[in-house]
Enzyme design. Structure first.
Site, PDB file in Angstrom:
ATOM      1  N   GLU A 104       0.819  -1.194   0.000  1.00 34.57           N
ATOM      2  CA  GLU A 104       0.000   0.000   0.000  1.00 34.57           C
ATOM      3  C   GLU A 104       0.864   1.260   0.000  1.00 34.57           C
ATOM      4  O   GLU A 104       1.916   1.306   0.634  1.00 34.57           O
ATOM      5  CB  GLU A 104      -0.936   0.005   1.214  1.00 34.57           C
ATOM      6  CG  GLU A 104      -2.043  -1.022   1.066  1.00 34.57           C
ATOM      7  CD  GLU A 104      -2.899  -1.165   2.315  1.00 34.57           C
ATOM      8  OE1 GLU A 104      -2.433  -0.810   3.415  1.00 34.57           O
ATOM      9  OE2 GLU A 104      -4.025  -1.650   2.185  1.00 34.57           O
ATOM     10  N   CYS A 117       3.502   8.577   1.205  1.00 35.46           N
ATOM     11  CA  CYS A 117       4.013   7.591   2.166  1.00 35.46           C
ATOM     12  C   CYS A 117       4.313   6.301   1.411  1.00 35.46           C
ATOM     13  O   CYS A 117       3.414   5.670   0.852  1.00 35.46           O
ATOM     14  CB  CYS A 117       2.966   7.362   3.252  1.00 35.46           C
ATOM     15  SG  CYS A 117       3.448   6.117   4.457  1.00 35.46           S
ATOM     16  N   CYS A 131       1.163  -1.624  16.552  1.00 39.45           N
ATOM     17  CA  CYS A 131       1.105  -1.354  15.108  1.00 39.45           C
ATOM     18  C   CYS A 131       0.406  -2.495  14.378  1.00 39.45           C
ATOM     19  O   CYS A 131       0.800  -3.652  14.495  1.00 39.45           O
ATOM     20  CB  CYS A 131       2.529  -1.189  14.568  1.00 39.45           C
ATOM     21  SG  CYS A 131       2.576  -0.888  12.789  1.00 39.45           S
ATOM     22  N   GLY A 188       6.788  -1.915   6.404  1.00 43.35           N
ATOM     23  CA  GLY A 188       8.163  -2.379   6.516  1.00 43.35           C
ATOM     24  C   GLY A 188       9.088  -1.423   7.256  1.00 43.35           C
ATOM     25  O   GLY A 188       8.748  -0.280   7.534  1.00 43.35           O
ATOM     26  N   GLU A 189      10.265  -1.934   7.574  1.00 41.20           N
ATOM     27  CA  GLU A 189      11.342  -1.171   8.213  1.00 41.20           C
ATOM     28  C   GLU A 189      12.369  -0.868   7.132  1.00 41.20           C
ATOM     29  O   GLU A 189      13.093  -1.759   6.674  1.00 41.20           O
ATOM     30  CB  GLU A 189      11.958  -2.003   9.341  1.00 41.20           C
ATOM     31  CG  GLU A 189      13.315  -1.541   9.867  1.00 41.20           C
ATOM     32  CD  GLU A 189      13.355  -0.081  10.305  1.00 41.20           C
ATOM     33  OE1 GLU A 189      14.062   0.712   9.635  1.00 41.20           O
ATOM     34  OE2 GLU A 189      12.705   0.270  11.292  1.00 41.20           O
ATOM     35  N   ASN A 319      -4.246   4.974  16.819  1.00 36.81           N
ATOM     36  CA  ASN A 319      -5.327   4.492  15.966  1.00 36.81           C
ATOM     37  C   ASN A 319      -5.756   3.105  16.420  1.00 36.81           C
ATOM     38  O   ASN A 319      -5.029   2.144  16.178  1.00 36.81           O
ATOM     39  CB  ASN A 319      -4.839   4.354  14.520  1.00 36.81           C
ATOM     40  CG  ASN A 319      -4.362   5.655  13.963  1.00 36.81           C
ATOM     41  OD1 ASN A 319      -5.079   6.624  13.981  1.00 36.81           O
ATOM     42  ND2 ASN A 319      -3.133   5.672  13.478  1.00 36.81           N
TER      43      ASN A 319
END
Length: 394
Positions: A104, A117, A131, A188-189, A319
């Site tokens: 995404e 993003c 998360c 991801g990191e 969130n």
């Protein structure tokens, strides 16, 4: 050869592109000029079809079509929020013996800027307990092409290349580019996929092509300390740290990579980041969790920890997502926390809810292995990535 199996020219450095062309018989005398031509068409004009390269000879175009691809990823779904936030679910073809994968990408329009993003991995290796993206296991790293293609596709869809029209009704900045800022904050990191992220960002900031300012590109990490040093030396973009706690015991729980790279080491790497100044601050992300990390004592310790680091602290109202054990801090408490940090001399914006109706918020990006029901999405409070990189008023 099917397009999915052809090597791509997108994501190659100029040197690598020169090698690829030489391998297909382009003479040494011509290579530099041809690379320059292709670079311009790919990154200034944004073409995704060799036939649109009008100043390249027909024979050359046929050769390129036969051996390479510059196709965009498939758009599986495009969602547009009421506030103009856009989210694309993109599918990339299989690599080798793999299978197609989906990621995404999110676009956030704001007054005077548009932030994209970008994802760096399919899924995530980290298991940060608050998360939702982290509940999807890592499938694989994205290639430099797949990282860069998210930016190219967004600029396509927003009419952000020359001679392209912005879609009717789209919410975009009033003037200038539609995508002005990029944040490596999607799935991801990024520092666990360092080489591909580096290649993609160096192309994105190349002055002969996409030409983004390094001060408008922000890489967000959970704290992979050795690669933070490398990011400063080899990429030179802005840095954001997912901090979320002011002591090792709590951060071990919230951001488990802290067990390997504790706060002391992380903050030392931040202090050593090149060219830090009030104009080039590190952004510290801090998710506000009720009765977990939101006390005034936490705020005081946060100010103490960051002493001497040119910093901005982004407070992120949590969130909620189905199955989470955490709750968002009370709004009044978030404001008290922010007031204390502001009074100590740190800019401390509270992120505005964005993309809440399309599940496009921080920590909520997750592809279709566990798609949420529409009713769940609509109920979730969401925010989006904003206020990163140059062009801040504070």
């Amino acid at each position: 050869m099917p397009a999915a199996e052809k090597p791509t020219l997108i994501g190659l450095s100029k040197d690598d592109m020169a090698v690829a062309l030489r391998d297909k018989g382009i003479s040494d005398k011509q290579v530099k000029m041809r690379v320059s031509q292709l670079w311009h068409w790919l990154y200034v004009r944004g073409v995704s079809d060799f036939d649109h390269m009008s100043n390249v000879s027909k024979d050359m175009r046929e050769m390129l079509k036969q051996h390479f691809t510059i196709a965009r990823p498939e758009i599986v779904e495009e969602q547009i929020s009421n506030d103009g936030t856009r989210k694309w679910l993109l599918r990339f073809p299989p690599r080798g013996a793999g299978r197609p994968v989906e990621i995404e990408t999110v676009y956030i329009p704001e007054q005077g800027r548009g932030t994209l993003c970008v994802s760096s991995q399919v899924g995530c290796t980290l298991t940060c307990s608050f998360c939702h993206t982290g509940t999807q296991k890592l499938v694989r790293n994205l290639t430099a092409e797949e990282i860069l293609s998210q930016l190219l596709l967004a600029r396509d869809r927003l009419g952000d290349f020359p001679d392209r029209d912005t879609p009717a009704g789209a919410i975009v900045p009033n003037e200038g580019r539609k995508v002005t800022n990029v944040v490596m904050m999607g799935m991801g990191e990024p520092l666990y996929n360092f080489e591909s992220v580096k290649k993609a960002l160096l192309i994105a900031t190349d002055g002969d092509g996409l030409s983004l300012s390094k001060r408008r590109v922000t890489l967000s990490t959970s704290g992979i300390v050795p690669e933070i040093y490398r990011t400063g030396e080899e990429i030179g973009v802005m840095l954001a740290i997912s901090l979320h706690a002011v002591n090792d015991d709590l951060r071990d729980l919230l951001v488990p990579i802290n067990k390997k790279y504790p706060l002391k080491d992380l903050l030392e790497a931040c202090r050593a980041y090149p060219s830090l100044s009030n104009a080039r601050r590190i952004t510290f992300e801090y998710v506000m969790l009720r009765d977990v990390n939101d006390s005034l004592e936490d705020a005081k310790e946060l100010v103490r920890l960051l002493k001497g680091i040119p910093a901005k602290i982004n407070l992120i109202p949590f969130n909620p997502w189905p199955g989470t054990n955490y709750q968002c801090s009370e709004w009044e408490q978030i404001e008290k926390f922010a007031d204390f940090i502001n009074a100590a001399g740190y800019a401390s914006p509270i992120r505005t809810p964005r993309g809440r109706d399309i599940l496009a918020a921080c920590g909520q990006l997750k592809s279709d292995s566990e798609r949420m029901r529409k009713v769940d999405r609509m109920a979730l409070e969401a925010l989006m990535i904003a206020n990163h990189g140059e062009d801040d008023d504070d």
